[in-house]
Every structure is written in C-alpha cells, then in structure tokens.
Write a protein that holds these residues in place. Structure first.
Motif, PDB file in Angstrom:
ATOM      1  N   GLN A  68       0.843  -1.205   0.000  1.00  0.00           N
ATOM      2  CA  GLN A  68       0.000   0.000   0.000  1.00  0.00           C
ATOM      3  C   GLN A  68       0.877   1.254   0.000  1.00  0.00           C
ATOM      4  O   GLN A  68       0.537   2.252  -0.642  1.00  0.00           O
ATOM      5  N   ALA A  69       2.009   1.171   0.730  1.00  0.00           N
ATOM      6  CA  ALA A  69       2.911   2.343   0.824  1.00  0.00           C
ATOM      7  C   ALA A  69       3.427   2.751  -0.552  1.00  0.00           C
ATOM      8  O   ALA A  69       3.709   3.923  -0.797  1.00  0.00           O
ATOM      9  N   LYS A  70       3.529   1.784  -1.444  1.00  0.00           N
ATOM     10  CA  LYS A  70       4.020   2.107  -2.796  1.00  0.00           C
ATOM     11  C   LYS A  70       2.931   2.750  -3.648  1.00  0.00           C
ATOM     12  O   LYS A  70       3.203   3.315  -4.690  1.00  0.00           O
ATOM     13  N   LYS A  71       1.658   2.595  -3.177  1.00  0.00           N
ATOM     14  CA  LYS A  71       0.549   3.066  -4.024  1.00  0.00           C
ATOM     15  C   LYS A  71      -0.053   4.405  -3.582  1.00  0.00           C
ATOM     16  O   LYS A  71      -0.119   5.359  -4.348  1.00  0.00           O
ATOM     17  N   LEU A  72      -0.519   4.452  -2.337  1.00  0.00           N
ATOM     18  CA  LEU A  72      -1.276   5.637  -1.900  1.00  0.00           C
ATOM     19  C   LEU A  72      -1.295   5.662  -0.368  1.00  0.00           C
ATOM     20  O   LEU A  72      -1.743   4.709   0.255  1.00  0.00           O
ATOM     21  N   HIS A  74      -2.307   8.591   1.677  1.00  0.00           N
ATOM     22  CA  HIS A  74      -3.334   9.397   2.332  1.00  0.00           C
ATOM     23  C   HIS A  74      -4.051  10.246   1.294  1.00  0.00           C
ATOM     24  O   HIS A  74      -3.407  10.780   0.398  1.00  0.00           O
ATOM     25  N   VAL A  75      -5.380  10.345   1.431  1.00  0.00           N
ATOM     26  CA  VAL A  75      -6.098  11.190   0.473  1.00  0.00           C
ATOM     27  C   VAL A  75      -7.074  12.154   1.137  1.00  0.00           C
ATOM     28  O   VAL A  75      -7.597  13.046   0.481  1.00  0.00           O
ATOM     29  N   SER A  76      -7.368  11.961   2.451  1.00  0.00           N
ATOM     30  CA  SER A  76      -8.362  12.754   3.177  1.00  0.00           C
ATOM     31  C   SER A  76      -9.767  12.290   2.808  1.00  0.00           C
ATOM     32  O   SER A  76      -9.959  11.523   1.845  1.00  0.00           O
ATOM     33  N   GLU A  82      -9.986   2.571  -1.737  1.00  0.00           N
ATOM     34  CA  GLU A  82     -10.281   1.137  -1.841  1.00  0.00           C
ATOM     35  C   GLU A  82     -10.056   0.380  -0.534  1.00  0.00           C
ATOM     36  O   GLU A  82     -10.930  -0.380  -0.108  1.00  0.00           O
ATOM     37  N   PRO A  83      -8.885   0.548   0.132  1.00  0.00           N
ATOM     38  CA  PRO A  83      -8.692  -0.221   1.366  1.00  0.00           C
ATOM     39  C   PRO A  83      -9.761   0.079   2.423  1.00  0.00           C
ATOM     40  O   PRO A  83     -10.205  -0.836   3.128  1.00  0.00           O
ATOM     41  N   ALA A  84     -10.204   1.332   2.530  1.00  0.00           N
ATOM     42  CA  ALA A  84     -11.216   1.678   3.542  1.00  0.00           C
ATOM     43  C   ALA A  84     -12.526   0.957   3.250  1.00  0.00           C
ATOM     44  O   ALA A  84     -13.156   0.389   4.152  1.00  0.00           O
ATOM     45  N   LEU A  85     -12.931   0.958   1.987  1.00  0.00           N
ATOM     46  CA  LEU A  85     -14.203   0.308   1.641  1.00  0.00           C
ATOM     47  C   LEU A  85     -14.091  -1.205   1.769  1.00  0.00           C
ATOM     48  O   LEU A  85     -15.030  -1.879   2.185  1.00  0.00           O
ATOM     49  N   GLN A  86     -12.924  -1.718   1.453  1.00  0.00           N
ATOM     50  CA  GLN A  86     -12.735  -3.173   1.586  1.00  0.00           C
ATOM     51  C   GLN A  86     -12.832  -3.582   3.058  1.00  0.00           C
ATOM     52  O   GLN A  86     -13.509  -4.562   3.404  1.00  0.00           O
ATOM     53  N   LEU A  87     -12.179  -2.826   3.936  1.00  0.00           N
ATOM     54  CA  LEU A  87     -12.213  -3.147   5.369  1.00  0.00           C
ATOM     55  C   LEU A  87     -13.626  -2.994   5.924  1.00  0.00           C
ATOM     56  O   LEU A  87     -14.105  -3.859   6.675  1.00  0.00           O
ATOM     57  N   GLY A 285      -9.925   6.380   8.117  1.00  0.00           N
ATOM     58  CA  GLY A 285     -10.028   5.635   6.857  1.00  0.00           C
ATOM     59  C   GLY A 285      -8.794   5.779   5.988  1.00  0.00           C
ATOM     60  O   GLY A 285      -8.821   5.488   4.789  1.00  0.00           O
ATOM     61  N   ASN A 286      -7.700   6.165   6.624  1.00  0.00           N
ATOM     62  CA  ASN A 286      -6.426   6.304   5.907  1.00  0.00           C
ATOM     63  C   ASN A 286      -6.059   4.996   5.193  1.00  0.00           C
ATOM     64  O   ASN A 286      -6.147   3.922   5.770  1.00  0.00           O
ATOM     65  N   PRO A 287      -5.665   5.065   3.909  1.00  0.00           N
ATOM     66  CA  PRO A 287      -5.420   3.835   3.140  1.00  0.00           C
ATOM     67  C   PRO A 287      -4.358   2.913   3.741  1.00  0.00           C
ATOM     68  O   PRO A 287      -4.517   1.695   3.692  1.00  0.00           O
ATOM     69  N   LEU A 288      -3.284   3.472   4.297  1.00  0.00           N
ATOM     70  CA  LEU A 288      -2.244   2.615   4.879  1.00  0.00           C
ATOM     71  C   LEU A 288      -2.828   1.817   6.048  1.00  0.00           C
ATOM     72  O   LEU A 288      -2.654   0.599   6.146  1.00  0.00           O
TER      73      LEU A 288
END
Ligand SMILES: Cc1ncc(COP(=O)(O)O)c(C=O)c1O
Length: 403
Positions: A68-72, A74-76, A82-87, A285-288
């Motif tokens: 995930q660190a290689k992708k994204l 934080h976006v606010s 995607e990770p937030a919705l998946q979780l 909901g931070n992606p990391l």
C-alpha cells in the motif's frame, strides 16, 4: 543497529512526563519476541497493550503495508479509497454492523459513539434526552468526553468543567441500572470485560439486562470493544459470546494489529443522523491503516486462530495455578481468552509494578491493570512453546517478589 545517542535519560529531558517507560528501549520485534538496544531478548505478553494481535512484524502485514505504501498513503475524506471500503465491507459481512466510521484511536471511536448517541436522541426525542450512563472502573480513552465517561475521576479531575450529564454506576449491578435509567437516558456505555479497570469480566445476565433496558428506554447500547475486540477473548468480538447485539460498537487496538486505526460500528437507523459535516477526522479511513487492518481482519477472523485463543488461555491459567500453588501470591486469575488478569492477594497489595519490573529482569514483558493486577495480553498467535517459556520466566519473577 540501535542509535547510542538515544537513551532512556533523553526521554526525561525532552518528553512530556505523562508516561514512565521502562529503562530498556525496544528496537526490534518478531512474533512474540522483542529485542532492546543491548540486543537483550524478551518474550512479549503485553501485545503493546492488546494491540499486536498477530505479533511483531507479521510477514503478511508487512507486505500489506509496504504494498500500500508504494501506491497511496493518504487522500483525506474529500475522497474515499479502496482499502477503507474493503475493510468496512469485511466488518459488515462479519458483524451486526450495517455502517462503519473510521478514526485513529479507541478514544476517538468512543467519542464518535457518544456524539452519535447524543445526536440521535436530539434528532428523534425530547431535548432533555442527553444522559449517558457508564460504569465505575470503566475506561474509554483520554479525550475529555471519553475520560469523563470513564469510571476513574483521577483521570478526569483537574481539567476544568467536565462534559455534563454522565452518570456512573457499579458494573454488573443490574438493579442500580434499572433504578437509574429513564427516558432521559440516551446511551449506556460499557466494556464487555473491563480491561484497564482490572480485567473484570461481565455477567452475561448483566449484558442482557443492559440490552433490555436500552430497548425499554430507547437508549443506545454502546459496547466498547476497543480492548476485547478482534479475537482477544476468543470470539471475533466479545458480544458474540454474550447473547446480545449492541447498537454501537467501538473497535481499535487489535483492529490494526499495530497500525493506528479505530472503527465505530452501528446500524443504518442510527448512522443516518451523522449527516455530512456533523463529524469527522482527517486521518480516518487512511489507506495505509485500512490496508493493514484489512489483512489483519482476514487473518484474525479465522476459526483455527480463534479456537487457539481458548487453548492458550487454558495453558496460561494452568501455569499460573501451578505458580500459585508454590508461591501463593494470587487470589484469583480472571478474564477471558488472551486477556487475563492475575490478582495479587492481600500480602502483596500494590506490588503489581514490582512484579512487572521483576518480570522484565527475567526477559518477560507483562502489563499491570491497576496496582494489584498483572495483566497478560499476548499476541493471539503466540506459540505454546513461547507460553511455556514465558511462564517459566514469570515463575522466576514471582520467586524474586516473594523472597
Ligand atoms: C476499553 C478501552 N476503550 C478505550 C481505550 C482508549 O483507546 P486509545 O488509547 O486508543 O484511545 C482503551 C485503551 O486502553 C480501552 O481499553
């Protein structure tokens, strides 16, 4: 290699003195083992206070984090991710929840839960329906609202006027709750096992009584599962073994297995009152965090792992019984799953910290819960062999204490 310029003395020089960390500084961890700056090895039965549910540096969590660190990062909340919705979907598929709100710490999840309860009552009932009932020795975090809801005034006194209309009762006292509750009560907040308060289990009949009274008075039953959730007591969440379904549940600690994240779980009908702009947090909901928590959720929500928690509970209880037969230091061992408390008997009152330090001297990390309870909250995947080794070390520490 550790940095020799970084010493424990530096902590006292440059850090706000609200903590009193041990003399050793951990620098590395693997599974249920930790090494300090001197490369001394410890067995970790603290799990970072019931956080590192899968131990240190679990390879699949490291992969989830680094991928995930290689992708994204934080976006606010101007965006979802995607990770937030998946979780959130995993949580909804496996619990009572229909809606999820993410935050960063247990306190923040509870803050959200209390605000939700107040707002739901405000929107739907009499304006005087603001009372929150909580319990003596309960612990819900250190924001001013949550620490005021907590049951220890020593944590909330001395900070000026407290948030109002919070009533504290004795835990497990159903008749006290029956007498106290009314149409003015908007929520009852409780832990399904008081962790910080001394590892005090709940009576199932009390939990079920809370549920009935909340239904009777249209109050939200808020279960604080920050410490008990995510497999800690042997079920995914403790409510699942209590025969009750809460209206709101808070989770943190093991949710991210070491990465800071928390969640408030609730039902559609309650969630709908938190409309756009009513509540929020930058990092929620931070992606990391969600990528790690999503992998942790998958690994913890596993029958073999959860059954293992019960087996390991028996191993620890058995070892503690044997130690106690020899040294007679505990009046009881209580708790559930891998959240256990050994309560010191009258002869060793206020000596929990001494036993904690004696354990560290033996290469074993344990927790206290108050002055008289030694608390164990190891990783859920700790091995039987590590438990045996840890209990041998604990026996040596008890021997030192009783000398
Ligand atoms: C039951 C419970 N609720 C809330 C909290 C607060 O969580 P945090 O320290 O992440 O804010 C804790 C922390 O120990 C806890 O045990």
């Amino acid at each position: 290699m550790s940095n020799p310029a970084i010493t424990r003395a530096l902590f006292d020089q440059i850090m706000v003195p609200n903590y009193a960390p041990l003399a050793m500084i951990p620098v590395r961890g693997e599974g249920s083992r930790v090494w300090d700056q001197e490369n001394r090895e410890y067995i970790d039965l603290t799990g970072g206070i019931a956080v590192n549910a899968l131990g240190h540096a679990h390879p699949e969590l490291v992969t989830a984090l680094t991928e995930q660190a290689k992708k994204l990062w934080h976006v606010s909340n101007y965006y979802t991710n995607e990770p937030a919705l998946q979780l959130a979907q995993q949580i909804i598929d496996n619990t009572f929840a229909e809606k999820v709100f993410f935050a960063n710490s247990g306190a923040e999840a509870n803050e959200a839960a209390l605000k939700l309860a107040r707002r739901f009552a405000f929107d739907n009932y009499d304006k005087e329906k603001t009372e929150i009932i909580a319990f003596h020795h309960g612990f819900h975090g250190r924001t001013f609202f949550t620490v005021s809801a907590g049951g220890s005034t020593s944590y909330s006194n001395g900070f000026g006027p407290k948030p109002g209309d919070i009533t504290h009762l004795d835990y497990n006292d159903l008749s006290a709750l029956e007498n106290a509750m009314s149409d003015k009560t908007c929520a009852v907040l409780l832990e399904p096992l008081q962790g910080e308060g001394g590892v005090l289990p709940i009576d199932k009949s009390f939990a079920q009584g809370v549920r009935k009274l909340c239904d009777k008075y249209n109050a939200l039953m808020i279960l604080d599962e920050v410490q008990t959730g995510m497999g800690r007591t042997g079920s995914l969440f403790a409510y699942m073994a209590l025969g009750v379904i809460p209206d709101v549940l808070t989770s943190a600690k093991s949710l991210g297995a070491g990465f800071p994240i928390s969640a408030m779980l609730t039902l559609d009908k309650f969630a709908s009152c938190l409309t756009v702009g009513t509540h929020g947090t930058t990092f929620g909901g931070n992606p990391l965090a969600c990528a790690v928590a999503s992998k942790a959720f998958e690994l913890i929500n596993n029958e073999t792992l959860l059954n293992g928690v019960k087996e390991k509970e028996h191993l620890i209880r058995h070892a503690l019984e044997k130690i106690n037969q020899q040294y007679d230091v505990f009046k009881e061992v209580r708790g559930a799953g891998l959240l256990l408390g050994a309560v010191l008997n009258d002869q060793y009152q206020d000596r929990a910290k001494d036993l904690l330090l004696a354990s560290a001297d033996q290469g074993l990390l344990v927790l206290a819960a108050g002055a008289n309870v030694i608390r164990f909250a190891p990783a859920l995947n700790i091995s039987h062999q590590e438990i045996d080794q840890a209990m041998d070390k604990f026996k040596q520490a008890v021997k030192v204490l009783t000398k």
